[in-house]
Design an enzyme around this catalytic site. Structure first.
Site, PDB file in Angstrom:
ATOM      1  N   GLN A 212      10.364  -5.593 -14.720  1.00  4.65           N
ATOM      2  CA  GLN A 212       9.899  -6.902 -14.254  1.00  4.65           C
ATOM      3  C   GLN A 212      10.716  -8.047 -14.864  1.00  4.65           C
ATOM      4  O   GLN A 212      10.934  -9.064 -14.202  1.00  4.65           O
ATOM      5  CB  GLN A 212       8.414  -7.049 -14.610  1.00  4.65           C
TER       6      GLN A 212
ATOM      7  N   LYS B  37       3.558  -6.598 -17.633  1.00  6.18           N
ATOM      8  CA  LYS B  37       2.859  -5.684 -16.723  1.00  6.18           C
ATOM      9  C   LYS B  37       1.621  -5.172 -17.424  1.00  6.18           C
ATOM     10  O   LYS B  37       1.560  -5.131 -18.655  1.00  6.18           O
ATOM     11  CB  LYS B  37       3.758  -4.491 -16.390  1.00  6.18           C
TER      12      LYS B  37
ATOM     13  N   ASP C  87      -0.896  -4.578  -8.182  1.00  8.09           N
ATOM     14  CA  ASP C  87       0.087  -3.484  -8.081  1.00  8.09           C
ATOM     15  C   ASP C  87      -0.706  -2.304  -7.509  1.00  8.09           C
ATOM     16  O   ASP C  87      -1.759  -2.523  -6.877  1.00  8.09           O
ATOM     17  CB  ASP C  87       0.707  -3.172  -9.462  1.00  8.09           C
TER      18      ASP C  87
HETATM   19  P1  NDP Z   1      -1.103   0.386  -3.105  1.00  8.03           P
HETATM   20  O1  NDP Z   1      -2.105   0.841  -4.069  1.00  8.03           O
HETATM   21  O2  NDP Z   1      -1.470  -0.621  -2.076  1.00  8.03           O
HETATM   22  O3  NDP Z   1      -0.484   1.635  -2.319  1.00  8.03           O
HETATM   23  C1  NDP Z   1       0.131   2.664  -3.005  1.00  8.03           C
HETATM   24  C2  NDP Z   1       0.565   3.724  -2.003  1.00  8.03           C
HETATM   25  O4  NDP Z   1       1.400   4.657  -2.660  1.00  8.03           O
HETATM   26  C3  NDP Z   1      -0.603   4.518  -1.424  1.00  8.03           C
HETATM   27  O5  NDP Z   1      -0.281   4.951  -0.136  1.00  8.03           O
HETATM   28  C4  NDP Z   1      -0.704   5.682  -2.394  1.00  8.03           C
HETATM   29  O6  NDP Z   1      -1.305   6.837  -1.844  1.00  8.03           O
HETATM   30  C5  NDP Z   1       0.756   5.948  -2.697  1.00  8.03           C
HETATM   31  N1  NDP Z   1       0.862   6.522  -4.035  1.00  8.03           N
HETATM   32  C6  NDP Z   1       0.509   5.939  -5.205  1.00  8.03           C
HETATM   33  N2  NDP Z   1       0.671   6.769  -6.223  1.00  8.03           N
HETATM   34  C7  NDP Z   1       1.134   7.903  -5.684  1.00  8.03           C
HETATM   35  C8  NDP Z   1       1.510   9.145  -6.235  1.00  8.03           C
HETATM   36  N3  NDP Z   1       1.430   9.373  -7.554  1.00  8.03           N
HETATM   37  N4  NDP Z   1       1.970  10.083  -5.384  1.00  8.03           N
HETATM   38  C9  NDP Z   1       2.057   9.860  -4.056  1.00  8.03           C
HETATM   39  N5  NDP Z   1       1.707   8.688  -3.476  1.00  8.03           N
HETATM   40  C10 NDP Z   1       1.255   7.748  -4.284  1.00  8.03           C
HETATM   41  O7  NDP Z   1       0.126  -0.132  -3.982  1.00  8.03           O
HETATM   42  P2  NDP Z   1       1.346  -1.086  -3.576  1.00  8.03           P
HETATM   43  O8  NDP Z   1       1.705  -0.872  -2.152  1.00  8.03           O
HETATM   44  O9  NDP Z   1       1.032  -2.444  -4.048  1.00  8.03           O
HETATM   45  O10 NDP Z   1       2.511  -0.532  -4.517  1.00  8.03           O
HETATM   46  C11 NDP Z   1       3.438   0.470  -4.090  1.00  8.03           C
HETATM   47  C12 NDP Z   1       4.672   0.408  -4.958  1.00  8.03           C
HETATM   48  O11 NDP Z   1       5.291  -0.879  -4.825  1.00  8.03           O
HETATM   49  C13 NDP Z   1       4.450   0.599  -6.453  1.00  8.03           C
HETATM   50  O12 NDP Z   1       5.575   1.247  -7.004  1.00  8.03           O
HETATM   51  C14 NDP Z   1       4.392  -0.833  -6.978  1.00  8.03           C
HETATM   52  O13 NDP Z   1       4.723  -0.894  -8.342  1.00  8.03           O
HETATM   53  C15 NDP Z   1       5.474  -1.462  -6.112  1.00  8.03           C
HETATM   54  N6  NDP Z   1       5.435  -2.912  -5.974  1.00  8.03           N
HETATM   55  C16 NDP Z   1       4.314  -3.559  -5.557  1.00  8.03           C
HETATM   56  C17 NDP Z   1       4.317  -4.925  -5.392  1.00  8.03           C
HETATM   57  C18 NDP Z   1       3.154  -5.658  -4.849  1.00  8.03           C
HETATM   58  O14 NDP Z   1       3.273  -6.863  -4.627  1.00  8.03           O
HETATM   59  N7  NDP Z   1       2.025  -5.005  -4.573  1.00  8.03           N
HETATM   60  C19 NDP Z   1       5.507  -5.725  -5.717  1.00  8.03           C
HETATM   61  C20 NDP Z   1       6.668  -4.941  -6.070  1.00  8.03           C
HETATM   62  C21 NDP Z   1       6.601  -3.595  -6.207  1.00  8.03           C
HETATM   63  P3  NDP Z   1      -2.798   7.222  -2.314  1.00  8.03           P
HETATM   64  O15 NDP Z   1      -3.678   6.207  -1.677  1.00  8.03           O
HETATM   65  O16 NDP Z   1      -2.989   8.610  -1.787  1.00  8.03           O
HETATM   66  O17 NDP Z   1      -2.833   7.168  -3.803  1.00  8.03           O
HETATM   67  O1  2IT Z   2       6.056  -4.984  -9.282  1.00  2.71           O
HETATM   68  C1  2IT Z   2       5.827  -6.162  -8.943  1.00  2.71           C
HETATM   69  O2  2IT Z   2       6.741  -6.994  -8.838  1.00  2.71           O
HETATM   70  C2  2IT Z   2       4.447  -6.552  -8.644  1.00  2.71           C
HETATM   71  N1  2IT Z   2       3.558  -5.708  -8.696  1.00  2.71           N
HETATM   72  C3  2IT Z   2       4.120  -7.975  -8.309  1.00  2.71           C
HETATM   73  C4  2IT Z   2       4.000  -8.817  -9.535  1.00  2.71           C
HETATM   74  C5  2IT Z   2       3.499 -10.225  -9.314  1.00  2.71           C
HETATM   75  O3  2IT Z   2       3.276 -10.869 -10.346  1.00  2.71           O
HETATM   76  O4  2IT Z   2       3.347 -10.672  -8.187  1.00  2.71           O
END
Ligand code: NDP
Ligand code: 2IT
Length: 446
Positions: free
Chosen positions: A111, A126, A166
């Site tokens: 981050q 984080k 997240d």
């Molecule tokens: P969500 O909780 O909305 O969705 C996560 C998704 O990934 C679900 O479909 C979940 O499936 C799957 N998943 C999570 N863990 C696992 C695992 N161990 N094995 C297989 N599938 C898995 O999270 P986000 O969409 O917010 O986050 C997804 C990724 O993006 C993460 O790496 C996060 O750090 C990154 N990220 C998020 C940001 C944000 O703004 N939200 C910003 C930048 C990066 P299931 O429901 O079955 O667990």
């Molecule tokens: O991994 C990421 O950049 C996030 N989960 C979003 C962080 C934020 O402060 O919006």
């Protein structure tokens, strides 16, 4: 690795034993920085790298709560405040049973650099918990969030540390967290959390920002190849916040996403994933990808043994979790015609898979560049909170798009400058590092 950097890595491994994801994130950055320390020995002289690898503060706390059967449950809460040279600590909270200190440190370390790439005044941090939201009732989720904030509130603030969502933390959880913060402090301090609802201090486009931003980045990558998303076949992993809005933007730009996944399998929908249906199932019904397949009937295959990366595509967007795309899967993707990979998730591609892509000249956009749109829009939310303003959707999306295209440009220019043209990993790491390192140097020995 450059000889001045090897001892830094060795020290990280020995001081943070067992935290493999953290070691991996540090190694990926250090591996890129040889040409920088060669050219600018002042960074090594001032021990900047050693300072960046040690968090400014690490908080671990007990989160007690009562479940629906009246049993007391205990989880562990974390907040790692990694670096505040550029601004208040900024980064999400993850609720997932796999969370431990090593995961939070890898995410916090990433981050710092991601936030620097946005060009906005935000430091890196984080947090999260090993709480598993799956199968928990609304009441249990709310009580957990309230207990988590009952400890966290004393460590955060709009000038100190600004958490967001997240994995496992979305608008609903941010609402419960914000409500508890407001109650404990008696302050309507909008700027203490981002990802808030639109009627209580949130920003337009924050929900969409990470997925949309990743696709804006891909659009720029394709431009360098004289191509566009129009007509491209795309595979996205995950089906959460990032995945859903990545799919939506691919479709807006003329591509077709034929598959997405969750932790129990993947679906193939040759007509293109129906985003409205997916949103309804995930956000309203809180269902799973299997429910999507059921709703779509015979048109869709639900595969529960295998990898979503076995589905042929030209563009792959890993948007689920760390280390979800390995060497074997990278080889399969390439064999089936994949030419561009962009990380919507944090560190989803293993180091050996990245090497496979690089050897095959596949364009590979690392998460700290490609998924920076989420945190960038969080910084725009902070701007609106500070000025008590509320921007339109179009204006906010335009800002996001300019930021993402700017990050792409900086990666390309920096990679060129340091003799690794087209290498987005080097471009992102070097550009982010020099930006943070110069600020740390300017602030003295802190
Ligand atoms: P969500 O909780 O909305 O969705 C996560 C998704 O990934 C679900 O479909 C979940 O499936 C799957 N998943 C999570 N863990 C696992 C695992 N161990 N094995 C297989 N599938 C898995 O999270 P986000 O969409 O917010 O986050 C997804 C990724 O993006 C993460 O790496 C996060 O750090 C990154 N990220 C998020 C940001 C944000 O703004 N939200 C910003 C930048 C990066 P299931 O429901 O079955 O667990
Ligand atoms: O991994 C990421 O950049 C996030 N989960 C979003 C962080 C934020 O402060 O919006």
């Amino acid at each position: 690795m450059h000889p001045a950097l090897q001892p830094v890595y060795d020290e990280v491994v020995s001081r943070n034993a067992g935290e493999e994801e953290f070691h991996q994130a540090v190694l990926e950055v250090l591996d890129s920085l040889g040409p920088v320390v060669q050219k600018h020995p002042q960074y090594t002289d001032a021990a900047i790298l050693r300072r960046l690898c040690e968090p400014e503060r690490q908080i671990i706390f007990r989160v007690p709560w009562v479940d629906d059967t009246n049993q007391v449950q205990i989880n562990r809460g974390f907040r790692v405040e990694f670096n505040s040279a550029l601004g208040p600590y900024k980064g999400g909270l993850r609720f997932h049973p796999s969370v431990y200190l090593g995961i939070v440190k890898f995410l916090g370390f990433e981050q710092i650099f991601k936030n620097a790439l946005t060009g906005l005044p935000i430091g890196g941090g984080k947090g999260g918990s090993d709480f598993d939201p799956k199968g928990r009732s609304e009441g249990e989720i709310m009580r957990f969030c309230q207990s988590f904030m009952t400890e966290l509130y004393r460590h955060i603030g709009e000038y100190t540390d600004v958490p967001a969502g997240d994995i496992g933390v979305g608008g609903r959880e941010i609402g419960y967290l914000f409500g508890q913060y407001k109650r404990i402090t008696n302050r309507y301090e909008s700027g203490v959390l981002t990802g808030k609802g639109l009627s209580w201090g949130g920003s337009q486009v924050r929900t969409e920002a990470t997925g949309y931003g990743t696709v804006f980045f891909v659009d720029e990558v394709l431009k360098t190849m004289n191509q566009s998303l129009d007509g491209k076949r795309v595979v996205v992993s995950g089906s959460g916040n990032v995945a859903i809005y990545a799919i939506e933007k691919v479709h807006q730009l003329g591509g077709v996403v034929v598959a997405c996944s969750d932790s129990s399998g993947y679906v193939v929908d040759e007509a293109g994933i129906d985003v409205a249906l997916l949103k309804e199932i995930k956000d309203v019904q809180r269902g799973r990808i299997g429910d999507y397949a059921e709703a779509r009937g015979a048109k869709v295959h639900h595969v529960t043994d295998g990898s979503v990366w076995d589905v042929p595509c030209e563009v792959a967007l890993p948007c689920a979790t760390q280390n979800e795309l390995d060497e074997r899967e990278a080889t399969t993707l390439i064999k089936q015609g994949c030419r561009v990979v962009a990380e919507g998730a944090n560190m989803p591609t293993t180091p050996s898979a990245i090497q496979v892509f690089s050897d095959a000249d596949v364009r590979f956009a690392p998460g700290k560049a490609a998924n920076a749109g989420g945190v960038a829009t969080s910084a725009l939310e902070m701007q609106q909170n500070a000025s008590r303003d509320f921007w339109t959707f179009d204006h906010t999306e335009e800002r996001l798009e300019v930021i993402m295209r700017g990050i792409h440009q900086r990666c390309i220019e920096t990679a060129d400058e340091y003799g690794t043209p087209g290498n987005y990993v080097a471009g992102a790491n070097i550009s982010a590092f020099t930006h943070v390192a110069d600020a740390v140097l300017a602030l003295g020995v802190i």
